[in-house]
Design a protein around this motif. Structure first.
Motif, PDB file in Angstrom:
ATOM      1  N   THR A 118      -9.282   0.736  -1.981  1.00  0.00           N
ATOM      2  CA  THR A 118      -8.078   0.173  -1.370  1.00  0.00           C
ATOM      3  C   THR A 118      -7.982  -1.325  -1.572  1.00  0.00           C
ATOM      4  O   THR A 118      -6.972  -1.835  -2.052  1.00  0.00           O
ATOM      5  N   GLY A 123      -5.911   1.319  -4.798  1.00  0.00           N
ATOM      6  CA  GLY A 123      -5.820   2.775  -4.894  1.00  0.00           C
ATOM      7  C   GLY A 123      -5.947   3.327  -6.294  1.00  0.00           C
ATOM      8  O   GLY A 123      -5.790   4.520  -6.510  1.00  0.00           O
ATOM      9  N   SER A 138      -0.537   7.775  -0.181  1.00  0.00           N
ATOM     10  CA  SER A 138      -0.214   6.444   0.351  1.00  0.00           C
ATOM     11  C   SER A 138       1.244   6.352   0.790  1.00  0.00           C
ATOM     12  O   SER A 138       1.604   5.462   1.554  1.00  0.00           O
ATOM     13  N   LYS A 143      -0.960   6.202   4.728  1.00  0.00           N
ATOM     14  CA  LYS A 143      -0.929   4.915   4.029  1.00  0.00           C
ATOM     15  C   LYS A 143      -2.035   4.878   2.968  1.00  0.00           C
ATOM     16  O   LYS A 143      -2.676   5.874   2.687  1.00  0.00           O
ATOM     17  N   LEU A 144      -2.260   3.733   2.378  1.00  0.00           N
ATOM     18  CA  LEU A 144      -3.184   3.630   1.248  1.00  0.00           C
ATOM     19  C   LEU A 144      -4.639   3.904   1.654  1.00  0.00           C
ATOM     20  O   LEU A 144      -5.326   4.711   1.040  1.00  0.00           O
TER      21      LEU A 144
END
Length: 187
Positions: A118, A123, A138, A143-144
């Motif tokens: 991250t 990612g 994500s 989310k990521l």
């Protein structure tokens, strides 16, 4: 851990196994990594220091020979090798214990991998499949970081479970001198 020729030979062979596995997974774009079979072999037979050292050296070599991401993710491999060494060295290795011990090995390492993925790489990694899954997740409530962690947890668990089951099967058929030996002093 005293490093004699036998131990160093096992670690070198384990590093080579990691490198070959990593290259196969990279070339075939597999959803698992195959870069920790040697780490688990060293951890099972020699303990935590050997497991961590094998992961570090294998990751560094893979990193300088074509997969730069491997250098950064070798930290996660070191963590896995050390934990596996404590959990598996001279311990019961039946399939049920391997299932839950693998989870204990993978959980902290997957958190570290998710942080690396991250915060250092947004990612993106050399594993095409996992990069695609992380990017897709994500865009959800995860989310990521959540997507990276979930993806790492699942892929790491499957990868390390395959490695641990394979190594446990191999260790059962190895000669006892390969696993249970004492360091001899020079005469």
């Amino acid at each position: 851990m005293k490093y004699n020729v036998k131990k160093l030979t096992i670690i070198a062979a384990a590093v080579a196994i990691n490198i070959v596995g990593s290259k196969i997974a990279l070339v075939l774009s597999l959803p698992i990594f195959l870069d920790s079979i040697g780490t688990m072999l060293a951890a099972f037979t020699l303990g935590p220091v050997a497991g961590g050292l094998t992961a570090l050296v294998g990751g560094l070599i893979c990193g300088v020979t074509g997969d730069v991401y491997a250098i950064y993710f070798s930290l996660s491999g070191v963590l896995m090798g050390v934990i596996a060494g404590f959990l598996f060295r001279n311990k019961k290795k039946d399939p049920v214990s391997i299932l839950w011990k693998t989870f204990l090995v993978v959980l902290p390492a997957s958190m570290l991998s998710a942080c690396i993925e991250t915060f250092l790489f947004g990612g993106i990694t050399s594993a095409v499949f996992t990069t695609f899954v992380v990017q897709a997740l994500s865009q959800t409530a995860l989310k990521l970081f959540g997507g990276a962690f979930l993806t790492q947890l699942v892929t790491d668990y499957v990868d390390k479970l395959v490695a641990n089951l394979l190594v446990a099967a191999c260790v059962k058929v190895l000669p006892s001198g390969f696993i249970d030996y004492k360091t001899r002093t020079a005469e």
